[in-house]
Design a protein around this motif. Structure first.
Motif, PDB file in Angstrom:
ATOM      1  N   ILE A 108      23.134  17.612  24.519  1.00  0.00           N
ATOM      2  CA  ILE A 108      22.348  16.693  25.347  1.00  0.00           C
ATOM      3  C   ILE A 108      22.254  15.348  24.632  1.00  0.00           C
ATOM      4  O   ILE A 108      21.949  15.297  23.423  1.00  0.00           O
ATOM      5  N   PHE A 109      22.516  14.274  25.354  1.00  0.00           N
ATOM      6  CA  PHE A 109      22.372  12.927  24.809  1.00  0.00           C
ATOM      7  C   PHE A 109      21.001  12.413  25.204  1.00  0.00           C
ATOM      8  O   PHE A 109      20.757  12.064  26.366  1.00  0.00           O
ATOM      9  N   ALA A 110      20.074  12.398  24.248  1.00  0.00           N
ATOM     10  CA  ALA A 110      18.665  12.140  24.535  1.00  0.00           C
ATOM     11  C   ALA A 110      18.388  10.798  25.206  1.00  0.00           C
ATOM     12  O   ALA A 110      17.547  10.741  26.118  1.00  0.00           O
ATOM     13  N   PRO A 111      19.011   9.691  24.795  1.00  0.00           N
ATOM     14  CA  PRO A 111      18.678   8.418  25.454  1.00  0.00           C
ATOM     15  C   PRO A 111      18.910   8.428  26.964  1.00  0.00           C
ATOM     16  O   PRO A 111      18.255   7.693  27.690  1.00  0.00           O
ATOM     17  N   GLU A 112      19.825   9.271  27.446  1.00  0.00           N
ATOM     18  CA  GLU A 112      20.083   9.355  28.884  1.00  0.00           C
ATOM     19  C   GLU A 112      19.111  10.284  29.603  1.00  0.00           C
ATOM     20  O   GLU A 112      18.855  10.126  30.789  1.00  0.00           O
ATOM     21  N   ASN A 113      18.587  11.276  28.879  1.00  0.00           N
ATOM     22  CA  ASN A 113      17.756  12.278  29.547  1.00  0.00           C
ATOM     23  C   ASN A 113      16.739  12.876  28.581  1.00  0.00           C
ATOM     24  O   ASN A 113      16.847  14.037  28.183  1.00  0.00           O
ATOM     25  N   PRO A 114      15.734  12.100  28.203  1.00  0.00           N
ATOM     26  CA  PRO A 114      14.754  12.608  27.232  1.00  0.00           C
ATOM     27  C   PRO A 114      13.995  13.842  27.723  1.00  0.00           C
ATOM     28  O   PRO A 114      13.682  14.737  26.937  1.00  0.00           O
ATOM     29  N   ILE A 115      13.724  13.920  29.016  1.00  0.00           N
ATOM     30  CA  ILE A 115      12.989  15.068  29.548  1.00  0.00           C
ATOM     31  C   ILE A 115      13.794  16.351  29.363  1.00  0.00           C
ATOM     32  O   ILE A 115      13.232  17.418  29.059  1.00  0.00           O
ATOM     33  N   ALA A 116      15.109  16.257  29.530  1.00  0.00           N
ATOM     34  CA  ALA A 116      15.961  17.438  29.354  1.00  0.00           C
ATOM     35  C   ALA A 116      15.884  17.958  27.926  1.00  0.00           C
ATOM     36  O   ALA A 116      15.900  19.180  27.697  1.00  0.00           O
ATOM     37  N   VAL A 117      15.794  17.061  26.962  1.00  0.00           N
ATOM     38  CA  VAL A 117      15.695  17.469  25.553  1.00  0.00           C
ATOM     39  C   VAL A 117      14.353  18.162  25.308  1.00  0.00           C
ATOM     40  O   VAL A 117      14.293  19.223  24.670  1.00  0.00           O
ATOM     41  N   ILE A 118      13.280  17.563  25.817  1.00  0.00           N
ATOM     42  CA  ILE A 118      11.950  18.155  25.635  1.00  0.00           C
ATOM     43  C   ILE A 118      11.903  19.544  26.265  1.00  0.00           C
ATOM     44  O   ILE A 118      11.411  20.508  25.659  1.00  0.00           O
ATOM     45  N   GLU A 119      12.423  19.656  27.476  1.00  0.00           N
ATOM     46  CA  GLU A 119      12.423  20.945  28.164  1.00  0.00           C
ATOM     47  C   GLU A 119      13.269  21.980  27.417  1.00  0.00           C
ATOM     48  O   GLU A 119      12.904  23.155  27.347  1.00  0.00           O
ATOM     49  N   LYS A 120      14.384  21.545  26.869  1.00  0.00           N
ATOM     50  CA  LYS A 120      15.238  22.483  26.133  1.00  0.00           C
ATOM     51  C   LYS A 120      14.523  23.000  24.900  1.00  0.00           C
ATOM     52  O   LYS A 120      14.543  24.204  24.595  1.00  0.00           O
ATOM     53  N   MET A 121      13.890  22.107  24.153  1.00  0.00           N
ATOM     54  CA  MET A 121      13.152  22.514  22.957  1.00  0.00           C
ATOM     55  C   MET A 121      11.996  23.457  23.306  1.00  0.00           C
ATOM     56  O   MET A 121      11.623  24.314  22.500  1.00  0.00           O
ATOM     57  N   ALA A 122      11.448  23.288  24.504  1.00  0.00           N
ATOM     58  CA  ALA A 122      10.301  24.098  24.913  1.00  0.00           C
ATOM     59  C   ALA A 122      10.717  25.391  25.607  1.00  0.00           C
ATOM     60  O   ALA A 122       9.863  26.207  25.943  1.00  0.00           O
ATOM     61  N   HIS A 123      12.006  25.591  25.807  1.00  0.00           N
ATOM     62  CA  HIS A 123      12.474  26.785  26.520  1.00  0.00           C
ATOM     63  C   HIS A 123      12.152  28.042  25.712  1.00  0.00           C
ATOM     64  O   HIS A 123      12.320  28.053  24.481  1.00  0.00           O
ATOM     65  N   PRO A 124      11.700  29.121  26.359  1.00  0.00           N
ATOM     66  CA  PRO A 124      11.328  30.332  25.610  1.00  0.00           C
ATOM     67  C   PRO A 124      12.473  30.964  24.822  1.00  0.00           C
ATOM     68  O   PRO A 124      12.224  31.701  23.865  1.00  0.00           O
TER      69      PRO A 124
END
Length: 496
Positions: free
Chosen positions: A110-126
């Motif tokens: 995931i390239f964070a500058p393009e999709n920061p929410i996706a990174v946060i959600e991935k880190m928070a995934h169970p």
């Protein structure tokens, strides 16, 4: 010459027989690790160990999702996306032979500058059990002298104002942990893979400092549910250069846009303190221990400091690569004496480790002519490296009235290095977050030599130690009046 085959999942079956490729089904890999900072070292180290676990034991629940936080990471993101996360690891042996292995453990990116929410959600995934980091020594945003978190950093200020569009690792981690707490999920492990003394402790302190101010209600949950194991990591992994890409095409017929080259040696010693379980990396050579400190001290103060010694002396002389400096007899004698007489006495109990054998192996590793680790890479960001790799040895020796002559000489060489030209008149860039202050202090040191030691974020109150200041001033005076090799010869003769 045969046409090189483009590296991607579809072409794996067409790779030449002298290239090892993943035999496991990558479609069945389950991601449980998010890694921030997918550079060459991560790809030669943690991703390599994980690939070995998949390949040799069929353990497929430890896939890696790479995250690029910075605009600089766009290139590696695009390449890994184009190559389906695959890359080639080329191991350069001391005898000149090379082996090529395609690594398949990075299954998402995931390239964070393009999709920061996706990174946060991935880190928070169970499914995510571990968030690992290679963000370099300076990435932890701690003042080198005080050890305190730098809240004046503009990107930290920005993250606190705009928490859902973070720019730093701390902003992302805080929001991911906040989601885990809100959703009633388990905690996870934040695992530093950076060359820092107590890297897990450093990561913990930096994150808790940030959270205490940015998300104070989250602090107790992190303390209770997140672990930060310390680890010692080791594998010399130089910058990939154009010839590495060309050689891979010629020798192995693989067209990889960003392969990784490294030495055969690898080591990973980890504190066995994982909040939500971990891969069985010990099956493929990692060591899990209760106390990493002796291993850290050995590696940081011998290998990393040794790199800095050769880097600074070699840069002044005009060498371009570490192997050149390591093959210089005067420099290698100086380095060996530094390791034997100044570092070894303060390392403490290392248990069953054969320290003489380890030091001898370091010299051979530095001399590997096939690695070509460039000196500018070793010297970059020295304001973050020297306080970790070299200054602790000086402080420990001073505490016992020990020998600091060679270490002080290297600090003086660093001062001269910041003049920006080698002894042949060739200029080079000072690539360092503190470059302005370093260059200014080095310039002022021509008239007031002690000025360099007055850089408080680096040296703290070390300028007030007479023994250290005197040794530094004597070395700098010598370096300002003679060639570095003549100085080293004199040091070798005088201190023998």
């Amino acid at each position: 010459m045969k046409t090189a085959i483009a590296l991607n999942q579809e072409n794996l079956g067409a790779m030449p027989s002298n290239v090892q490729t993943p035999s496991y089904d990558r479609d069945k890999v389950k991601t449980s690790i998010v890694h921030i900072g997918v550079g060459n070292f991560h790809r030669s180290h943690e991703a390599f160990y994980t690939n070995e676990l998949m390949e040799r034991y069929g353990i497929l629940d430890c896939g890696i999702c790479g995250v690029g936080l910075l605009d600089f990471d766009r290139k590696i993101y695009n390449i890994l996306k184009d190559q389906d996360g695959l890359y080639t690891l080329v191991i350069k042996n001391l005898d000149g032979t090379r082996s090529a292995k395609v690594i398949g453990s990075i299954v998402e990116y995931i390239f964070a500058p393009e999709n920061p929410i996706a990174v946060i959600e991935k880190m928070a995934h169970p499914d995510i059990k571990i968030i690992s980091l290679t963000i370099t020594e300076g990435g932890y945003n701690l003042n080198e002298a005080t050890g305190e978190f730098d809240f004046s950093n503009p990107v930290i200020v920005e993250d606190m104002k705009n928490p859902m569009s973070p720019k730093t690792v701390f902003g992302y981690l805080a929001q991911a942990m906040k989601l885990r707490k809100q959703r009633g999920l388990a905690g996870c492990t934040i695992q530093s893979c950076d060359n820092i003394q107590g890297n897990g402790d450093v990561a913990k302190k930096a994150l808790l400092n940030y959270v205490e101010k940015a998300e104070p209600e989250l602090l107790a949950w992190i303390k209770e549910n997140v672990s930060f194991p310390n680890a010692m990591v080791d594998r010399i992994t130089p910058v990939t250069v154009a010839s590495d890409i060309e050689n891979l095409q010629e020798e192995f017929q693989v067209n990889d846009q960003w392969p990784v080259v490294c030495e055969p040696f690898i080591q990973w010693v980890v504190e066995d303190k994982f909040a939500a379980g971990r891969p069985e990396w010990e099956k493929v050579g990692a060591q899990f221990v209760t106390n990493v400190v002796p291993f850290e001290n050995m590696k940081l103060r011998l290998l990393n400091a040794g790199h800095s010694v050769l880097g600074m002396l070699g840069a002044l002389h005009g060498y371009k690569t570490i192997d050149e400096a390591a093959h210089d007899e005067d420099f290698s004698v100086f380095l060996k004496a530094f390791m034997d007489e100044e570092v070894t006495p303060i390392l403490g109990d290392l248990g069953d480790i054969d320290l003489d054998q380890y030091k001898a192996s370091l010299i051979k590793r530095f001399q590997n002519v096939y690695i070509k680790d460039i000196i500018p890479r070793i010297c970059l960001e020295s304001s973050a490296k020297i306080p970790i790799f070299l200054l602790p040895t000086i402080k420990a020796q001073l505490a016992g009235d020990g020998n600091i002559a060679r270490a002080a000489f290297v600090v003086a060489a660093w001062c001269k290095y910041n003049d920006g030209t080698d002894e042949n008149g060739n200029s080079y860039a000072i690539d360092d977050a503190m470059s302005n202050e370093l260059i200014r202090a080095a310039a002022l040191s021509h008239q007031t030599p002690i000025r360099f030691l007055e850089i408080e974020p680096i040296f703290g109150d070390m300028v007030d130690n007479k023994a250290f200041a005197d040794a530094f001033l004597a070395s700098l005076k010598m370096l300002r009046s003679k060639k570095v090799k003549d100085c080293v010869k004199e040091m070798n003769s005088k201190l023998a």
